[in-house]
Scaffold this motif. Structure first.
Motif, PDB file in Angstrom:
ATOM      1  N   ARG A  88      -6.684  11.691   4.132  1.00 48.51           N
ATOM      2  CA  ARG A  88      -5.102  10.729   4.400  1.00 48.51           C
ATOM      3  C   ARG A  88      -4.881  10.232   3.345  1.00 48.51           C
ATOM      4  NH1 ARG A  88      -7.336   8.499  10.014  1.00 48.51           N
ATOM      5  NH2 ARG A  88      -7.712   9.980  10.647  1.00 48.51           N
ATOM      6  N   ILE A  89      -3.828  10.538   3.068  1.00 53.52           N
ATOM      7  CA  ILE A  89      -2.711  10.162   1.589  1.00 53.52           C
ATOM      8  C   ILE A  89      -1.585   9.531   2.338  1.00 53.52           C
ATOM      9  CG2 ILE A  89      -1.384  12.618   1.551  1.00 53.52           C
ATOM     10  CD1 ILE A  89      -2.283  12.006  -1.483  1.00 53.52           C
ATOM     11  N   SER A  90      -0.892   8.671   1.877  1.00 51.52           N
ATOM     12  CA  SER A  90       0.238   7.692   2.417  1.00 51.52           C
ATOM     13  C   SER A  90       0.894   8.850   2.721  1.00 51.52           C
ATOM     14  CB  SER A  90       0.507   6.788   1.143  1.00 51.52           C
ATOM     15  OG  SER A  90       1.659   6.965   1.555  1.00 51.52           O
ATOM     16  N   PRO A  91       1.874   8.634   3.652  1.00 51.64           N
ATOM     17  CA  PRO A  91       3.245   9.529   3.844  1.00 51.64           C
ATOM     18  C   PRO A  91       4.171  10.194   2.567  1.00 51.64           C
ATOM     19  CG  PRO A  91       2.566   8.475   6.213  1.00 51.64           C
ATOM     20  CD  PRO A  91       1.518   8.182   4.756  1.00 51.64           C
ATOM     21  N   VAL A  92       4.141   8.878   2.520  1.00 48.39           N
ATOM     22  CA  VAL A  92       5.183   8.547   1.621  1.00 48.39           C
ATOM     23  C   VAL A  92       4.877   9.552  -0.139  1.00 48.39           C
ATOM     24  CG1 VAL A  92       6.601   6.841   0.187  1.00 48.39           C
ATOM     25  CG2 VAL A  92       6.369   6.529   2.140  1.00 48.39           C
ATOM     26  N   ALA A  93       3.567   9.778  -0.171  1.00 49.99           N
ATOM     27  CA  ALA A  93       3.436   9.602  -1.536  1.00 49.99           C
ATOM     28  C   ALA A  93       3.223  11.430  -1.155  1.00 49.99           C
ATOM     29  CB  ALA A  93       1.500   9.203  -2.334  1.00 49.99           C
ATOM     30  N   LEU A  94       2.818  11.858   0.059  1.00 43.40           N
ATOM     31  CA  LEU A  94       3.085  13.276   0.675  1.00 43.40           C
ATOM     32  C   LEU A  94       4.152  13.904   0.480  1.00 43.40           C
ATOM     33  CD1 LEU A  94       0.825  15.366   1.075  1.00 43.40           C
ATOM     34  CD2 LEU A  94       0.987  14.725   4.021  1.00 43.40           C
ATOM     35  N   ASN A  95       4.856  12.996   0.748  1.00 50.14           N
ATOM     36  CA  ASN A  95       6.500  13.723   0.809  1.00 50.14           C
ATOM     37  C   ASN A  95       6.770  13.471  -0.504  1.00 50.14           C
ATOM     38  OD1 ASN A  95       7.082  14.241   3.302  1.00 50.14           O
ATOM     39  ND2 ASN A  95       7.341  12.227   3.831  1.00 50.14           N
ATOM     40  N   LEU A  96       6.821  12.931  -1.712  1.00 48.88           N
ATOM     41  CA  LEU A  96       6.568  12.413  -3.270  1.00 48.88           C
ATOM     42  C   LEU A  96       6.281  14.270  -3.928  1.00 48.88           C
ATOM     43  CD1 LEU A  96       6.722   9.459  -4.465  1.00 48.88           C
ATOM     44  CD2 LEU A  96       8.781  10.508  -4.711  1.00 48.88           C
ATOM     45  N   GLN A 131       5.503   8.746 -10.041  1.00 53.31           N
ATOM     46  CA  GLN A 131       5.976   8.242  -8.513  1.00 53.31           C
ATOM     47  C   GLN A 131       5.282   7.307  -7.525  1.00 53.31           C
ATOM     48  OE1 GLN A 131       9.769  10.309  -8.104  1.00 53.31           O
ATOM     49  NE2 GLN A 131      10.956   9.352  -9.264  1.00 53.31           N
ATOM     50  N   ALA A 132       4.098   9.137  -6.452  1.00 48.10           N
ATOM     51  CA  ALA A 132       3.780   8.848  -6.200  1.00 48.10           C
ATOM     52  C   ALA A 132       2.399   7.387  -5.939  1.00 48.10           C
ATOM     53  CB  ALA A 132       3.450  10.224  -5.576  1.00 48.10           C
ATOM     54  N   ALA A 133       2.301   7.370  -7.315  1.00 44.89           N
ATOM     55  CA  ALA A 133       0.921   6.175  -7.913  1.00 44.89           C
ATOM     56  C   ALA A 133       1.901   5.218  -8.141  1.00 44.89           C
ATOM     57  CB  ALA A 133       0.498   7.406  -8.902  1.00 44.89           C
ATOM     58  N   ALA A 134       3.078   5.137  -8.685  1.00 47.71           N
ATOM     59  CA  ALA A 134       3.711   3.424  -8.727  1.00 47.71           C
ATOM     60  C   ALA A 134       3.697   2.938  -7.127  1.00 47.71           C
ATOM     61  CB  ALA A 134       4.757   3.729  -9.711  1.00 47.71           C
ATOM     62  N   TYR A 135       4.184   3.777  -6.094  1.00 52.20           N
ATOM     63  CA  TYR A 135       4.227   3.836  -4.889  1.00 52.20           C
ATOM     64  C   TYR A 135       3.142   2.805  -4.426  1.00 52.20           C
ATOM     65  CZ  TYR A 135       5.008   3.825   0.205  1.00 52.20           C
ATOM     66  OH  TYR A 135       4.728   3.491   2.011  1.00 52.20           O
ATOM     67  N   LEU A 136       1.964   3.834  -4.483  1.00 50.22           N
ATOM     68  CA  LEU A 136       0.674   3.242  -3.756  1.00 50.22           C
ATOM     69  C   LEU A 136       0.379   1.838  -5.118  1.00 50.22           C
ATOM     70  CD1 LEU A 136      -1.184   6.740  -3.637  1.00 50.22           C
ATOM     71  CD2 LEU A 136      -0.227   5.556  -1.950  1.00 50.22           C
ATOM     72  N   ALA A 137       0.587   1.889  -6.710  1.00 48.49           N
ATOM     73  CA  ALA A 137       0.468   0.769  -6.851  1.00 48.49           C
ATOM     74  C   ALA A 137       1.366  -0.565  -6.766  1.00 48.49           C
ATOM     75  CB  ALA A 137       0.540   0.879  -7.825  1.00 48.49           C
ATOM     76  N   GLN A 138       2.188  -0.415  -5.794  1.00 51.04           N
ATOM     77  CA  GLN A 138       3.158  -1.394  -5.450  1.00 51.04           C
ATOM     78  C   GLN A 138       2.677  -1.506  -4.083  1.00 51.04           C
ATOM     79  OE1 GLN A 138       7.322  -0.304  -5.075  1.00 51.04           O
ATOM     80  NE2 GLN A 138       8.286  -2.484  -3.988  1.00 51.04           N
ATOM     81  N   GLY A 139       2.412  -0.310  -3.540  1.00 54.91           N
ATOM     82  CA  GLY A 139       1.448  -0.923  -2.336  1.00 54.91           C
ATOM     83  C   GLY A 139       0.346  -2.102  -2.366  1.00 54.91           C
ATOM     84  N   ALA A 140      -0.431  -1.828  -3.204  1.00 55.97           N
ATOM     85  CA  ALA A 140      -1.500  -1.885  -2.904  1.00 55.97           C
ATOM     86  C   ALA A 140      -0.683  -3.884  -3.725  1.00 55.97           C
ATOM     87  CB  ALA A 140      -2.634  -1.441  -4.412  1.00 55.97           C
ATOM     88  N   ARG A 141      -0.297  -3.991  -4.707  1.00 56.83           N
ATOM     89  CA  ARG A 141      -0.234  -5.576  -5.374  1.00 56.83           C
ATOM     90  C   ARG A 141       0.330  -6.210  -4.356  1.00 56.83           C
ATOM     91  NH1 ARG A 141       1.798  -2.695  -9.489  1.00 56.83           N
ATOM     92  NH2 ARG A 141       3.885  -2.810  -9.205  1.00 56.83           N
ATOM     93  N   LEU A 142       1.597  -5.238  -2.752  1.00 53.95           N
ATOM     94  CA  LEU A 142       1.672  -5.770  -1.979  1.00 53.95           C
ATOM     95  C   LEU A 142       0.852  -6.256  -0.615  1.00 53.95           C
ATOM     96  CD1 LEU A 142       4.407  -7.458  -0.526  1.00 53.95           C
ATOM     97  CD2 LEU A 142       4.695  -5.296   0.600  1.00 53.95           C
ATOM     98  N   LYS A 143       0.091  -5.443  -0.793  1.00 57.17           N
ATOM     99  CA  LYS A 143      -1.564  -5.795   0.173  1.00 57.17           C
ATOM    100  C   LYS A 143      -2.310  -7.147  -0.581  1.00 57.17           C
ATOM    101  CE  LYS A 143      -4.048  -2.281   2.257  1.00 57.17           C
ATOM    102  NZ  LYS A 143      -4.932  -1.316   2.115  1.00 57.17           N
TER     103      LYS A 143
END
Length: 168
Positions: free
Chosen positions: A117-125, A141-153
């Motif tokens: 499973r990959i993030s739906p946002v990353a998949l759509n990017l 951009q997908a990698a940056a989105y996942l990095a931001q999500g990891a920081r927030l988590k």
């Protein structure tokens, strides 16, 4: 078995406990046992049902984006990225994705398929990048989105743990 060789097979029994007892009576050390048609508890697909971690997804998408920006073909980029993870599960998942791409699937279809499973946002990017011809940039951009999500988590976990530490 007694010689240390792995054995696979089928046994008919009334229930799971009876099957385990039958195998143990045959002097077999049972590592995994499942009912027919169900995955064995502890086997790698069931154990890793969530797929690749967000951090690993981030690194792999980032590395693939860099390789594609450098002019490597997608197939070669996937082959290189598949060698990076130490996890056997991650390598198998990346090999499956590479095989699907080699057989004609789009990268986004290969990423969406299966247990990885990959993030739906990353998949759509990734889908948008394929459609627009900007896949390398969209992978970044997908990698940056996942990095931001990891920081927030991480911040959220720390915020939830802090009150517990104060109480102790």
């Amino acid at each position: 078995d007694e010689t240390g060789q792995a054995q696979n097979g089928h046994v008919q029994a009334v229930d799971r406990h009876a099957a385990l007892q039958t195998l143990q009576n045959q002097r077999l050390f049972v590592v995994a046992l499942s009912e027919q048609g169900k995955p064995a508890a502890g086997s790698w697909p069931a154990w890793r049902a969530k797929g690749l971690s967000d951090v690993l997804q981030q690194h792999l998408l980032e590395q693939l984006g860099v390789l594609l920006k450098a002019g490597l073909p997608l197939d070669r980029g996937l082959a290189i990225v598949a060698e990076l993870p130490e996890s056997v599960y991650a390598r198998k998942a990346l090999d499956r994705i590479r095989q699907e791409v080699r057989s004609g699937s789009s990268l986004s279809a290969a990423l969406a398929h299966g247990q990885d499973r990959i993030s739906p946002v990353a998949l759509n990017l990734v889908r948008a990048g394929e459609a627009a011809g900007t896949l390398p940039q969209n992978l970044s951009q997908a990698a940056a989105y996942l990095a931001q999500g990891a920081r927030l988590k991480g911040k959220l976990v720390n915020a939830l743990i802090y009150p517990g530490i104060l109480m102790v």
